[in-house]
Design a protein around this motif. Structure first.
Motif, PDB file in Angstrom:
ATOM      1  N   ARG A 257       0.828  -1.205   0.000  1.00 23.29           N
ATOM      2  CA  ARG A 257       0.000   0.000   0.000  1.00 23.29           C
ATOM      3  C   ARG A 257       0.865   1.258   0.000  1.00 23.29           C
TER       4      ARG A 257
ATOM      5  N   TRP B 193       6.153   0.560   2.347  1.00 15.13           N
ATOM      6  CA  TRP B 193       6.308   1.298   1.085  1.00 15.13           C
ATOM      7  C   TRP B 193       7.342   2.416   1.239  1.00 15.13           C
TER       8      TRP B 193
ATOM      9  N   SER C 235       2.338   3.309   3.184  1.00 14.61           N
ATOM     10  CA  SER C 235       2.539   2.451   4.349  1.00 14.61           C
ATOM     11  C   SER C 235       4.003   2.493   4.773  1.00 14.61           C
TER      12      SER C 235
END
Length: 468
Positions: free
Chosen positions: A425, A431, A428
């Protein structure tokens, strides 16, 4: 590995025995294991780059040198686990297989990234073949020089041309290049892996012996200081490239994973285990060789521990280590060149599917000789040999290759593929962490490339091509 078009397999036509020899996608059944994958990785990772690590440590000093080595080892392992997850698109046991690195990038990320991967990967593989030709010839040359030094004294020039040894190495590679793919070179990888531990062990042992004889460690916190500030900067940046090259193997990682037999367990699980064993083992050797080599010679560490004649005696042990280097590089050359060979032969087979010149083979043991394979692979080996004779700069070539390829192949593409494959995502913590790693990798790679190019230009200006 040479790709074969999927075959039609029917169990109704009495082909059960034939189907037992095929994987779920109709290709020949893979037989690779944790051990063969580990051997391939060790062969790819522990290469001539280990011998430049004392020099790299000398440029960075006792604080930055070990720290950089630990960081590169950790990053290489982490991104390797991400790349392993991308061997199959979708489910790790039933998803479509990606037989090559560029194939995985194309399937998961698409066209632009696939082009980037192809250009960098194949340029790096060709460059590595050139670098290995240089390194092998230097080791063979060092055997002759060691005998000369032993007989005539250490202050005698004992200049010997490397050109004949490059030709000898090229002749061996023409023969072994007729082994068709990764499946058939497992035994060569095992021999090469044993040789890599042999010469690394000799270098380590000699470094320890020299350190004990000196009564303590040499070297300084800041590393080499008897150079200008500009030279210090360029050398330090090249050292980053040398260390990156020493750990790099992402450009053949997916091709090695494609040798592992079908699940269960999944190829990703086996490859992660093989990566952990291989990188831990190689990192320990790298640390010991790099640090003990620096401890033995301090800021005067040569750019190649066993051929730069930091060690002269016992000459027979140095000779044995250099023989092991040459044998290892014969196998390592094949591991790195198989994706290049496969790429060209796959294109030729698709372009001329009915051509006997391209597709007819004569099997002799592990060798599969076709007219096209014999011609094209021989031309490739001759090309890398000629370039190596023209530009025999071992340390600089190693640094340049490592610097250029580290970010795109080892950091950027594996992280991008993992994000897309697992649907990480946006925003996140994972990420953000992966993006930060990619940015840091780019900065390191750009800086190291700058240093390597500067040193390459400096060496080239003082060298006459083909002068040996």
């Amino acid at each position: 590995m040479v790709q074969i078009e999927p075959l039609e397999v029917s169990l109704e036509a009495g082909n059960q025995a034939d189907s037992a020899l095929l994987d779920d996608d109709g290709r020949p059944r893979r037989t690779g294991t944790f051990w063969t994958a580990s051997a391939h990785i060790i062969t790819a990772v522990i290469g001539s780059g280990v011998l430049s690590l004392p020099w790299a440590t000398a440029q960075l000093g006792w604080v930055a040198g070990p720290a950089v080595m630990v960081v590169f080892g950790g990053v290489t392992y982490f991104t390797a686990t991400l790349q392993a997850e991308c061997y199959r698109t979708g489910d790790e046991e039933t998803g479509a297989r990606n037989y090559t690195y560029i194939g995985a990038v194309r399937a998961i990320l698409g066209g632009a990234n696939a082009k980037l991967c192809g250009i960098i990967q194949y340029a790096n593989l060709v460059g590595t073949a050139i670098g290995y030709t240089i390194a092998a010839s230097i080791s063979m040359q060092a055997i002759k020089r060691a005998g000369c030094f032993h007989a005539n004294g250490h202050n005698v020039p004992c200049h010997i041309s490397s050109t004949p040894y490059m030709l000898i190495f090229g002749a061996f590679e023409i023969v072994f290049s007729q082994i068709p793919d990764f499946h058939e070179i497992w035994w060569l990888s095992i021999v090469a892996a044993v040789m890599s531990f042999t010469y690394s062990g000799v270098g380590l042992g000699l470094g320890i012996a020299q350190t004990v004889a000196d009564g303590g460690f040499r070297g300084t916190i800041a590393g080499v200081t008897n150079v200008t500030a500009t030279q210090k900067a360029w050398r330090s940046l090249q050292a980053l490239g040398n260390i990156a090259f020493a750990f790099a193997f992402s450009n053949v990682y997916t091709e090695i994973q494609d040798t592992i037999k079908a699940p269960p367990p999944s190829e990703a699980k086996v490859m992660k285990q093989a990566s952990l064993l291989s990188i831990v083992a190689t990192s320990v050797f790298y640390a010991l060789c790099g640090w003990m080599g620096y401890a033995a010679f301090g800021n005067a560490a040569p750019d190649n521990l066993l051929t730069g004649f930091g060690f002269f005696e016992p000459f027979w042990l140095v000779d044995a280590a250099n023989v092991a280097i040459a044998v290892h590089l014969i196998g390592a050359y094949q591991v790195y060149c198989q994706p290049v060979f496969a790429f060209v032969e796959r294109k030729a087979s698709r372009r001329w599917p009915d051509s006997g010149f391209v597709n007819s083979e004569l099997r002799v043991g592990p060798f599969a000789i076709s007219a096209f394979r014999l011609a094209w692979r021989s031309v490739f080996v001759c090309f890398t040999t000629v370039v190596a004779m023209a530009l025999p700069f071992f340390g600089v070539i190693v640094g340049l290759l490592g610097a250029i390829s580290f970010w795109p192949l080892t950091v950027y593409l594996p992280t991008e593929m993992y994000i897309a494959q697992r649907g990480v995502r946006r925003g996140s913590a994972l990420w953000i962490g992966l993006r930060a790693l990619a940015v840091a990798g780019f900065i390191v790679s750009a800086a190291a490339t700058t240093g390597a190019v500067a040193n390459f230009v400096g060496d080239f200006m003082k060298f006459r091509p083909f002068s040996g």
